[in-house]
Design an enzyme around this catalytic site. Structure first.
Site, PDB file in Angstrom:
ATOM      1  CB  CYS A 187      -8.889   5.563  -3.571  1.00  0.00           C
ATOM      2  SG  CYS A 187     -10.987   4.988  -3.585  1.00  0.00           S
ATOM      3  CG  ASP A 192      -3.388   4.961  -5.821  1.00  0.00           C
ATOM      4  OD1 ASP A 192      -2.341   5.523  -6.239  1.00  0.00           O
ATOM      5  OD2 ASP A 192      -3.454   4.200  -4.853  1.00  0.00           O
ATOM      6  CB  CYS A 249       1.481   5.282  -3.384  1.00  0.00           C
ATOM      7  SG  CYS A 249       1.097   3.602  -4.183  1.00  0.00           S
ATOM      8  CB  CYS A 265       0.129  -0.305  -6.726  1.00  0.00           C
ATOM      9  SG  CYS A 265       0.056   0.808  -5.300  1.00  0.00           S
TER      10      CYS A 265
END
Lengths: 184, 168
Positions: free
Chosen positions: B71, B73, B97, B140
């Site tokens: 994915c 992350d 990110c 996130c």
């Protein structure tokens, strides 16, 4: 000469079509595996088998982890079909807000649905292809992950099993004060 | 400044995570582009705090590893506690990110000096509000919250094992 060659050809064709020993003879030789595989089935049976396998393939999987990873979808294409349809439905459901919410804007492109509700904030739904989920971000409920429940054909949150459209209706009601129509 | 940010990724790559740039990567550092991030995110992204590792076999260290390489992350967050159960040190390594890096950086800052119970009170909304994360990046901050919880859980299971060993 011509007649002989025709006979030879027809013999050759017949020879190619079936084995030299007649299968219905008294000393029938058992068909080999390869012969059984090419044995024609009725097209209806084939079509039925294909359709059936499409719908039951997830339940016929023995590896539970595989189902987990696939999110209940046999292929990635199946995921895209269902997820795209769902995002379309969500957009269609909230389009009623056009005349209700100030600065309303909904935009669906490349698997990302942005719903701007002006002063109320922005909702974002996107396809998360690697784990076959739909991710939801809302100013009210925050970030949520939805996975597809094959049995009920609904998207439910990974934590708490909340249903996508029910949550959508609830939040639209809170923000805009109106009831919207959804499939579920 | 940029070298520090690269170091995070280099560290992640060295520890075996698959290197893959997430979508929208170029939008983070480029100023004047259509998407601009809040200065708090850019600050934590360019100067990430507490990057590194603690000894995961240490009984006073809890390790949380969350996310999936597929994915884009992966977040590793570690805490070290003293005898009083207060967090003395916190380190992270994040591959993902800019928002994910900034979220975990902020999380490690906030953890220091807190008790384990106080850590569990940190919510993704606090992180998102502090960093002014855009809507699509709220996930996130949730990953950072999950990482904290996973680290605390790991520590608790270690302490539990220790207690059982002492009894036996």
């Amino acid at each position: 000469m011509t007649s002989i060659s025709v006979a030879q050809v027809s013999q050759a064709v017949a020879g190619a079509a079936r084995p030299s020993k007649v299968p219905w003879g008294p000393y029938r030789k058992p068909l080999s595996n390869s012969q059984q595989q090419v044995c024609p089935r009725s097209p209806f049976y084939c079509a039925q088998a294909t359709l059936f396998s499409h719908f039951v393939s997830s339940s016929s999987r023995t590896n539970a982890e595989e189902v987990q990873n696939q999110g209940g979808f046999p292929t990635e294409r199946d995921f895209h079909l269902v997820a795209d349809e769902t995002l379309d439905e969500v957009q269609a459901s909230v389009d009623a807000l056009e005349d209700v919410v100030e600065d309303y804007e909904a935009n669906l492109s490349q698997g990302v649905l942005n719903i701007g509700m002006g002063p109320h904030g922005t909702w974002v739904l996107n396809k998360q292809t690697p784990n076959r989920q739909i991710w939801w971000s809302s100013p009210l409920s925050g970030p949520l992950r939805f996975e597809y429940d094959v049995a009920t054909k609904m998207w439910v949150t990974t934590r708490g099993r909340r249903e996508l459209f029910a949550l959508l209706r609830e939040e639209v009601k809170r923000v805009a004060g109106i009831d919207i129509r959804t499939r579920t | 400044m940029l070298s520090q940010a690269i170091r995070v990724n280099a560290a992640a790559t060295a520890s075996g995570f698959v290197r893959r740039l997430p979508r929208g990567w170029t939008g983070i550092a480029v100023t004047g582009s259509r998407r601009t991030y809040h200065e708090n995110i850019v600050d934590h992204y360019e100067n990430p705090r507490n990057v590194g590792s603690l000894d995961k076999t240490d009984p006073n260290v809890g390790t949380g590893l969350v996310g999936a390489p597929a994915c884009g992350d992966v977040m590793k967050l570690q805490i070290r506690v003293d005898e009083d159960g207060k967090i003395t040190e916190s380190k992270f390594k994040t591959f993902g990110c800019g928002s994910a890096i900034a979220s975990s950086s902020v999380a490690t800052e906030w953890l220091k000096g807190k008790t384990v119970e106080e850590c569990m009170a940190i919510k993704n909304t606090d992180i998102a509000a502090h960093l002014k994360l855009p809507p699509v990046k709220l996930h996130c901050s949730m990953l950072a919250e999950d990482a904290i919880k996973a680290a605390v859980k790991d520590l608790a299971s270690k302490k539990g094992t220790e207690a059982r060993a002492a009894v036996a």
